[in-house]
Design a protein around this motif. Sequence first.
Motif, PDB file in Angstrom:
ATOM      1  N   UNK A 146       0.855  -1.175   0.000  1.00 22.41           N
ATOM      2  CA  UNK A 146       0.000   0.000   0.000  1.00 22.41           C
ATOM      3  C   UNK A 146       0.893   1.228   0.000  1.00 22.41           C
ATOM      4  N   UNK A 147       0.455   2.264  -0.686  1.00 20.07           N
ATOM      5  CA  UNK A 147       1.257   3.466  -0.834  1.00 20.07           C
ATOM      6  C   UNK A 147       0.502   4.694  -0.348  1.00 20.07           C
ATOM      7  N   UNK A 148       1.262   5.672   0.055  1.00 25.05           N
ATOM      8  CA  UNK A 148       0.713   6.990   0.321  1.00 25.05           C
ATOM      9  C   UNK A 148       1.626   8.008  -0.342  1.00 25.05           C
ATOM     10  N   UNK A 149       1.157   8.552  -1.443  1.00 19.39           N
ATOM     11  CA  UNK A 149       1.884   9.605  -2.128  1.00 19.39           C
ATOM     12  C   UNK A 149       1.506  10.931  -1.490  1.00 19.39           C
ATOM     13  N   UNK A 150       2.484  11.655  -0.999  1.00 18.82           N
ATOM     14  CA  UNK A 150       2.254  12.897  -0.293  1.00 18.82           C
ATOM     15  C   UNK A 150       2.928  14.025  -1.058  1.00 18.82           C
ATOM     16  N   UNK A 151       2.126  14.931  -1.556  1.00 17.05           N
ATOM     17  CA  UNK A 151       2.612  16.086  -2.296  1.00 17.05           C
ATOM     18  C   UNK A 151       2.282  17.361  -1.540  1.00 17.05           C
ATOM     19  N   UNK A 152       2.945  18.431  -1.924  1.00 13.37           N
ATOM     20  CA  UNK A 152       2.709  19.743  -1.312  1.00 13.37           C
ATOM     21  C   UNK A 152       2.735  19.660   0.204  1.00 13.37           C
ATOM     22  N   UNK A 153       3.747  19.012   0.722  1.00 13.68           N
ATOM     23  CA  UNK A 153       3.821  18.784   2.157  1.00 13.68           C
ATOM     24  C   UNK A 153       3.961  20.086   2.932  1.00 13.68           C
ATOM     25  N   UNK A 154       3.350  20.090   4.092  1.00 12.69           N
ATOM     26  CA  UNK A 154       3.351  21.231   4.988  1.00 12.69           C
ATOM     27  C   UNK A 154       3.986  20.842   6.312  1.00 12.69           C
ATOM     28  N   UNK A 155       4.530  21.802   7.049  1.00 14.91           N
ATOM     29  CA  UNK A 155       5.096  21.474   8.357  1.00 14.91           C
ATOM     30  C   UNK A 155       4.121  20.753   9.277  1.00 14.91           C
ATOM     31  N   UNK A 156       2.853  21.065   9.185  1.00 15.59           N
ATOM     32  CA  UNK A 156       1.869  20.408  10.025  1.00 15.59           C
ATOM     33  C   UNK A 156       1.634  18.945   9.662  1.00 15.59           C
ATOM     34  N   UNK A 157       2.215  18.488   8.560  1.00  7.77           N
ATOM     35  CA  UNK A 157       2.169  17.073   8.220  1.00  7.77           C
ATOM     36  C   UNK A 157       3.217  16.261   8.970  1.00  7.77           C
ATOM     37  N   UNK A 158       4.094  16.922   9.685  1.00 12.77           N
ATOM     38  CA  UNK A 158       5.145  16.234  10.422  1.00 12.77           C
ATOM     39  C   UNK A 158       4.550  15.298  11.461  1.00 12.77           C
ATOM     40  N   UNK A 159       4.931  14.041  11.395  1.00 10.47           N
ATOM     41  CA  UNK A 159       4.403  13.026  12.299  1.00 10.47           C
ATOM     42  C   UNK A 159       5.057  11.695  11.971  1.00 10.47           C
ATOM     43  N   UNK A 160       4.819  10.725  12.826  1.00 10.69           N
ATOM     44  CA  UNK A 160       5.107   9.345  12.481  1.00 10.69           C
ATOM     45  C   UNK A 160       3.891   8.803  11.755  1.00 10.69           C
ATOM     46  N   UNK A 161       4.119   8.230  10.605  1.00  8.84           N
ATOM     47  CA  UNK A 161       3.045   7.694   9.794  1.00  8.84           C
ATOM     48  C   UNK A 161       2.997   6.184   9.918  1.00  8.84           C
ATOM     49  N   UNK A 162       1.808   5.678  10.144  1.00  3.63           N
ATOM     50  CA  UNK A 162       1.583   4.246  10.315  1.00  3.63           C
ATOM     51  C   UNK A 162       0.605   3.737   9.281  1.00  3.63           C
ATOM     52  N   UNK A 163       0.868   2.557   8.768  1.00  3.45           N
ATOM     53  CA  UNK A 163      -0.143   1.880   7.985  1.00  3.45           C
ATOM     54  C   UNK A 163      -0.815   0.835   8.850  1.00  3.45           C
ATOM     55  N   UNK A 164      -2.038   0.518   8.498  1.00  4.29           N
ATOM     56  CA  UNK A 164      -2.830  -0.413   9.276  1.00  4.29           C
ATOM     57  C   UNK A 164      -3.720  -1.220   8.357  1.00  4.29           C
ATOM     58  N   UNK A 165      -4.066  -2.410   8.807  1.00  2.00           N
ATOM     59  CA  UNK A 165      -4.916  -3.306   8.041  1.00  2.00           C
ATOM     60  C   UNK A 165      -6.021  -3.859   8.922  1.00  2.00           C
ATOM     61  N   UNK A 166      -7.148  -4.097   8.297  1.00  2.00           N
ATOM     62  CA  UNK A 166      -8.244  -4.744   8.998  1.00  2.00           C
ATOM     63  C   UNK A 166      -9.028  -5.638   8.055  1.00  2.00           C
ATOM     64  N   UNK A 167      -9.520  -6.725   8.601  1.00  2.00           N
ATOM     65  CA  UNK A 167     -10.336  -7.660   7.835  1.00  2.00           C
ATOM     66  C   UNK A 167     -11.793  -7.228   7.913  1.00  2.00           C
ATOM     67  N   UNK A 168     -12.063  -6.101   7.325  1.00  2.00           N
ATOM     68  CA  UNK A 168     -13.391  -5.525   7.327  1.00  2.00           C
ATOM     69  C   UNK A 168     -13.404  -4.287   6.467  1.00  2.00           C
ATOM     70  N   UNK A 169     -14.473  -3.517   6.537  1.00  2.00           N
ATOM     71  CA  UNK A 169     -14.553  -2.321   5.706  1.00  2.00           C
ATOM     72  C   UNK A 169     -13.586  -1.249   6.190  1.00  2.00           C
ATOM     73  N   UNK A 170     -13.203  -0.339   5.312  1.00  2.00           N
ATOM     74  CA  UNK A 170     -12.321   0.749   5.743  1.00  2.00           C
ATOM     75  C   UNK A 170     -12.958   1.562   6.850  1.00  2.00           C
ATOM     76  N   UNK A 171     -12.123   2.137   7.687  1.00  2.00           N
ATOM     77  CA  UNK A 171     -12.581   2.911   8.825  1.00  2.00           C
ATOM     78  C   UNK A 171     -11.625   4.056   9.076  1.00  2.00           C
ATOM     79  N   UNK A 172     -12.148   5.120   9.675  1.00  2.00           N
ATOM     80  CA  UNK A 172     -11.318   6.246  10.084  1.00  2.00           C
ATOM     81  C   UNK A 172     -10.860   6.131  11.534  1.00  2.00           C
TER      82      UNK A 172
END
Length: 123
Positions: A79-105
């Motif tokens: 899985x990919x996350x293409x990040x363009x036009x990055x801003x300082x407020x995007x600074x963070x540790x980024x995690x990917x996650x998986x679930x055996x069900x529908x997508x969720x926020x």
Amino acid sequence: QVQLVESGGGLVQAGGSLRLSCAASGRTLSSYAMGWFRQAPGKEREFVAHINWSGGSPYYTASVKGRFTISRDNTKNTVYLQMNSLKPEDTAVYYCAARAGPPSTRSRDYGYWGQGTQVTVSS
């Protein structure tokens, strides 16, 4: 049953781009919904984007719409996350996650997590 490893983070100037990858092992991701989340120090983990099992219905938090693109390649178990036009407020540790069900926020809906990759955006 699913092991996830993120990569592609780093230091980038504001306005720049990064492409994060999340490689799965143990089993195919084809039947899993995938999400990307991020967490800054001292803050709650927040939703960034998710995608369904087939790569359709991408969804983004409002702050990244038009700048980030989530995609997946089930033949590569990635899985990919293409990040363009990055801003300082995007600074963070980024995690990917998986679930055996529908997508969720919601973070707690995901049962499998990667170790995270640091994204730092300087101004």
